[in-house]
Design a protein around this motif. Sequence first.
Motif, mmCIF file in Angstrom:
data_model
loop_
_atom_site.group_PDB
_atom_site.id
_atom_site.type_symbol
_atom_site.label_atom_id
_atom_site.label_comp_id
_atom_site.label_asym_id
_atom_site.label_seq_id
_atom_site.Cartn_x
_atom_site.Cartn_y
_atom_site.Cartn_z
ATOM 1 N N ASP A 463 -17.935 47.286 -54.585
ATOM 2 C CA ASP A 463 -17.361 46.059 -55.137
ATOM 3 C C ASP A 463 -16.840 45.208 -53.981
ATOM 4 N N ARG A 464 -16.701 43.929 -54.244
ATOM 5 C CA ARG A 464 -16.181 43.019 -53.211
ATOM 6 C C ARG A 464 -15.439 41.895 -53.888
ATOM 7 N N ILE A 465 -14.187 41.719 -53.538
ATOM 8 C CA ILE A 465 -13.354 40.644 -54.065
ATOM 9 C C ILE A 465 -12.792 39.852 -52.905
ATOM 10 N N ALA A 466 -12.879 38.531 -52.997
ATOM 11 C CA ALA A 466 -12.349 37.646 -51.963
ATOM 12 C C ALA A 466 -11.031 37.042 -52.437
ATOM 13 N N TYR A 467 -10.052 36.958 -51.533
ATOM 14 C CA TYR A 467 -8.779 36.308 -51.799
ATOM 15 C C TYR A 467 -8.804 34.909 -51.187
ATOM 16 N N SER A 468 -8.271 33.933 -51.930
ATOM 17 C CA SER A 468 -8.232 32.550 -51.438
ATOM 18 C C SER A 468 -6.830 32.004 -51.638
ATOM 19 N N TRP A 469 -6.048 31.970 -50.575
ATOM 20 C CA TRP A 469 -4.686 31.423 -50.646
ATOM 21 C C TRP A 469 -4.708 29.903 -50.751
ATOM 22 N N HIS A 470 -5.883 29.309 -50.501
ATOM 23 C CA HIS A 470 -5.994 27.851 -50.634
ATOM 24 C C HIS A 470 -6.529 27.469 -52.013
ATOM 25 N N GLY A 471 -6.712 28.456 -52.887
ATOM 26 C CA GLY A 471 -7.292 28.198 -54.191
ATOM 27 C C GLY A 471 -6.391 27.330 -55.071
ATOM 28 N N PRO A 472 -6.954 26.791 -56.158
ATOM 29 C CA PRO A 472 -6.174 25.927 -57.053
ATOM 30 C C PRO A 472 -5.108 26.709 -57.807
ATOM 31 N N GLN A 473 -4.090 25.985 -58.260
ATOM 32 C CA GLN A 473 -3.006 26.531 -59.075
ATOM 33 C C GLN A 473 -2.164 27.555 -58.326
ATOM 34 N N THR A 474 -2.332 27.646 -56.989
ATOM 35 C CA THR A 474 -1.536 28.629 -56.254
ATOM 36 C C THR A 474 -0.096 28.172 -56.050
ATOM 37 N N MET A 475 0.199 26.944 -56.419
ATOM 38 C CA MET A 475 1.579 26.457 -56.329
ATOM 39 C C MET A 475 2.109 26.066 -57.695
ATOM 40 N N THR A 476 1.548 26.649 -58.761
ATOM 41 C CA THR A 476 2.021 26.369 -60.112
ATOM 42 C C THR A 476 3.502 26.730 -60.219
ATOM 43 N N LEU A 535 7.310 33.297 -49.788
ATOM 44 C CA LEU A 535 7.897 32.713 -48.585
ATOM 45 C C LEU A 535 8.850 31.598 -48.979
ATOM 46 N N ASN A 536 10.079 31.675 -48.461
ATOM 47 C CA ASN A 536 11.090 30.642 -48.681
ATOM 48 C C ASN A 536 11.291 30.330 -50.165
ATOM 49 N N GLY A 537 11.348 31.378 -50.969
ATOM 50 C CA GLY A 537 11.589 31.213 -52.390
ATOM 51 C C GLY A 537 10.372 30.865 -53.210
ATOM 52 N N VAL A 538 9.231 30.660 -52.581
ATOM 53 C CA VAL A 538 7.994 30.341 -53.292
ATOM 54 C C VAL A 538 7.180 31.624 -53.451
ATOM 55 N N PRO A 539 6.880 32.037 -54.682
ATOM 56 C CA PRO A 539 6.103 33.276 -54.886
ATOM 57 C C PRO A 539 4.701 33.148 -54.292
ATOM 58 N N ALA A 540 4.214 34.252 -53.734
ATOM 59 C CA ALA A 540 2.856 34.263 -53.179
ATOM 60 C C ALA A 540 1.831 34.170 -54.298
ATOM 61 N N ASP A 541 0.764 33.457 -54.029
ATOM 62 C CA ASP A 541 -0.323 33.376 -54.999
ATOM 63 C C ASP A 541 -1.629 33.116 -54.258
ATOM 64 N N TYR A 542 -2.686 33.689 -54.787
ATOM 65 C CA TYR A 542 -4.010 33.518 -54.204
ATOM 66 C C TYR A 542 -5.024 33.769 -55.308
ATOM 67 N N ALA A 543 -6.122 33.046 -55.243
ATOM 68 C CA ALA A 543 -7.191 33.217 -56.223
ATOM 69 C C ALA A 543 -8.013 34.445 -55.866
ATOM 70 N N LYS A 544 -8.429 35.174 -56.909
ATOM 71 C CA LYS A 544 -9.307 36.327 -56.726
ATOM 72 C C LYS A 544 -10.685 35.990 -57.277
ATOM 73 N N SER A 545 -11.687 36.202 -56.449
ATOM 74 C CA SER A 545 -13.057 35.885 -56.850
ATOM 75 C C SER A 545 -13.984 37.027 -56.497
ATOM 76 N N LEU A 546 -14.886 37.324 -57.412
ATOM 77 C CA LEU A 546 -15.935 38.292 -57.094
ATOM 78 C C LEU A 546 -16.861 37.681 -56.047
ATOM 79 N N ASN A 547 -17.088 38.413 -54.971
ATOM 80 C CA ASN A 547 -18.057 37.989 -53.967
ATOM 81 C C ASN A 547 -19.407 38.557 -54.394
ATOM 82 N N LEU A 548 -20.115 37.814 -55.196
ATOM 83 C CA LEU A 548 -21.266 38.314 -55.945
ATOM 84 C C LEU A 548 -22.365 38.940 -55.080
ATOM 85 N N PRO A 549 -22.727 38.371 -53.925
ATOM 86 C CA PRO A 549 -23.838 38.965 -53.173
ATOM 87 C C PRO A 549 -23.546 40.360 -52.632
#
Length: 892
Positions: A463-476, A535-549
Amino acid sequence: MQHNKINKCALAVKLSLLVGSAALTMPAFAADQVEATEQVEVIEIRGIRASQEANLNAKRYSNAVVDVVTAEDIGKFPDKNVAESLSRITGVGVSREFGEGEKITVRGASSSTNRTLLNGQTVATADWFILDNPGRSFNYTMLPSALVSDLEVYKSPLASIDEGSIGGTVILRTRKPLSMDANSVNISLEGQYSEASEKWDPQISGLYSWKNDDDSFGILVSAIKQDRKVVREGIEVLGWPTNPDLDAKVPSHIGVPRFEQDRERETLFLSLQARPNDNLDMVLNVLDSKVDANNQNQNWLIFVNNNAAALTNTVIENGSIVAGEVATGGTAAYNFINRVSSTETRSIDFDLTYSAETFELHTQVGHTKAKGGTYRETSWEYGTPADITGYTFDLRGGKPSASTTVDASDPTQFRPGWIWGGEKPTTDEETYGQLDFTIPVQKGAFSAVKTGVKYRAAERTQDRIAYSWHGPQTMTGNEDVAGSYLDHIFASCYDLAQCGLFSGTVNIDAVVNGNMTQQLAHNRAVMEQIAFEGLNGVPADYAKSLNLPEIWSVEENILALYVQGDFEGEGFRGNVGVRYVDTQQTSGGYEFSGDSWGLQTIDREWLTPEYLAWVETDNDYSEVLPSLNIAFDLSDDQILRFGAARVMARQDWNNISSSITYGSLDVAQPTGSASNPMLMPQIADQFDISWEWYFDASALFAVTYFHKDVKSYRSFSTFVDERYWEEGEEWVDVTFTRPQNGPGGKTDGFEVSYQQAFGDFGVSANYTYTNAKRDEARDLASPGSGLVEGTSRHMANASVYYETDKIAARLMYNYRTEWYKGLHYNGDELWNDSYGQLDASLSYNLTDNITLSLEAVNLTNEEVVEYNTDKARLFSIYENGRRFVAGVRMNF
């Protein structure tokens, strides 16, 4: 001292030495040769010389070309896993990338074309290192030497032994409670010091074996815990692409890395044995072995190929730029990689043997499963401003140099670049069952007919999952902060001096000169807290995506049938047989449209390919594998052996999967690799001829010639496809390498073995010459063409020992010349330079039951050196350092 009644085999040889601290018996195949002629009394002997006599006796009376190491002998080696013990055997080579033996080659056959069986069966294995691809080779870091009673290396096959090896099959035997004294206790306490880490690590193992008074039921429990702080430092080049503007090969990156790992190995083994009568024997074995392998790597890198146009003062050797300078405007960056990794193997095996007057029935069923890999990775990159970045490098000589105009120990010099990460777990699973019949016969020279059937159902997944800290809704919930969570991190931690990201300095000058060796040390705990907590009171968030190939599974169902006839006569013995094997493979992977960059976000609405389907590819094949082994007694102490067989090795799991992977896209000329589910297995016709002279009970001189006619080797082709570079927000061309079935070739060579005792002294030495050639023409423009993986032309072992009732000392040297290791993950050819290692052990018997020991590994502090085909094109130099082990062993 113990006295036992056993059968006499030959007046000229001492038989069935009960070796080892737990009264180990001889391997089963040697016992099969014993004829019931008369009863003799044998005294148990312990020690190096006694174990070598047992090894030679097992080899002498085998019906194939076999080498044996018993547990007592393993106990005298400074080896912490089975691979290092195997490296003492003629024709066996071992890789030591992280300072400890991991994978083996046999007679020039790569690690993936040799099989390792535990009590005759597969042991599932999964690698912990994220850059390793699932293959057929067994990772010996899972098996400490203390687990096994003896090991056998079959270099010529038998029809009754599992197929799958081109070079050889390693069979590891575990101890059985009814072969040991009741209430046997074995305890070992050790401390290991590593020069590289400057740490002492504890190691403890214990064994308890019990059986009832009538020897009908027994229980054996063994537990082993070994901790090790692994530190590896060095210099590495991440690729040698051809730069079209310079018409030369140029280092893609040059880095000075420091790798650290907290390796914790725990192994539990349980054996239950029941022998209710003389006809029935049942054994249940349960194994659970786990290695926690959390690791971190920092690498201070210069991007040479990216700055190729600015290179001056270059030195070119054989068309490769091996030295140069960039005055200013260069690219350099720190990569900090933190990984949570582990691997775990569990096996359960039931073995039943029923012996009657007219037949013997044997059945074995079991299940083995492994899981491992990297379960969480975070990679941080901080770069330097181009206007202050210049560098020089020189890769020549035994100690290369690299310097920059940037002070790499000053955290204020580094600016945010990118953060990426993810998961790469793998699994390996097999369920098996076999049924064997042995029927004694008296038909001419034939003494027994053996036949059997075996079924194996296996599955390997990744399996392979990619993390994206620049993904959308990470500052909801934090709309007052602009951008993504990645933007928030870099705004807060605008250089490495902020947020507690660094923790002092480190000097990595073992194999490198220049100021790139003076670096800051990153703070792993803080980096992971920021990435995964907040960090600095902001919860960590990152998008999780299946790296399909990179997600795939391979199922493999194997049905094997065999018949084997054992024969013997005046002055000869052997076996002849045939094994039929049918293999059905199904490789599954995702097929998808390219509109989402090969990703499918699973925890929020973001990336979803318009087309997505799981697609499976079937590949079926069958093989007929005949074999013949015959031994002629030329005299009372000389044997001539001949063996001939057809053998096969299935392709690596990763190569027959449906995966496509690629490396960094922020470099000139990025590369990747693709798989091929339609690969067929390697087939080879082989024969061996050997002469063995047993001129004393603990003495041998032997010469063996071997020849292998390989029908097809794995070759490679390339193609170019686009991939999306998220950081640069553009599509880039990637050159992919794909395996295919190519022409065959021939491997031949010879082995020379010698060992002898001289009173309290003894010597053992062996040498192997291997000449491996492919029919495919060598084409430097086609990576891997014409090359055979895993083959060192010359390999040698030498060991001398001194032993009395109180003291035993041994000095051992292991050497092999350079060998081709296959394609690097970037598509370049990867070679390992010649490697020799000196080890030593010393033990003192304080009492009959307590032994003090001192061991030294890699006394000469040898380095692991890798290069890209031409030695001028350095890939890496790693120093793993010396290790010293002090301990006490107690046997009751």
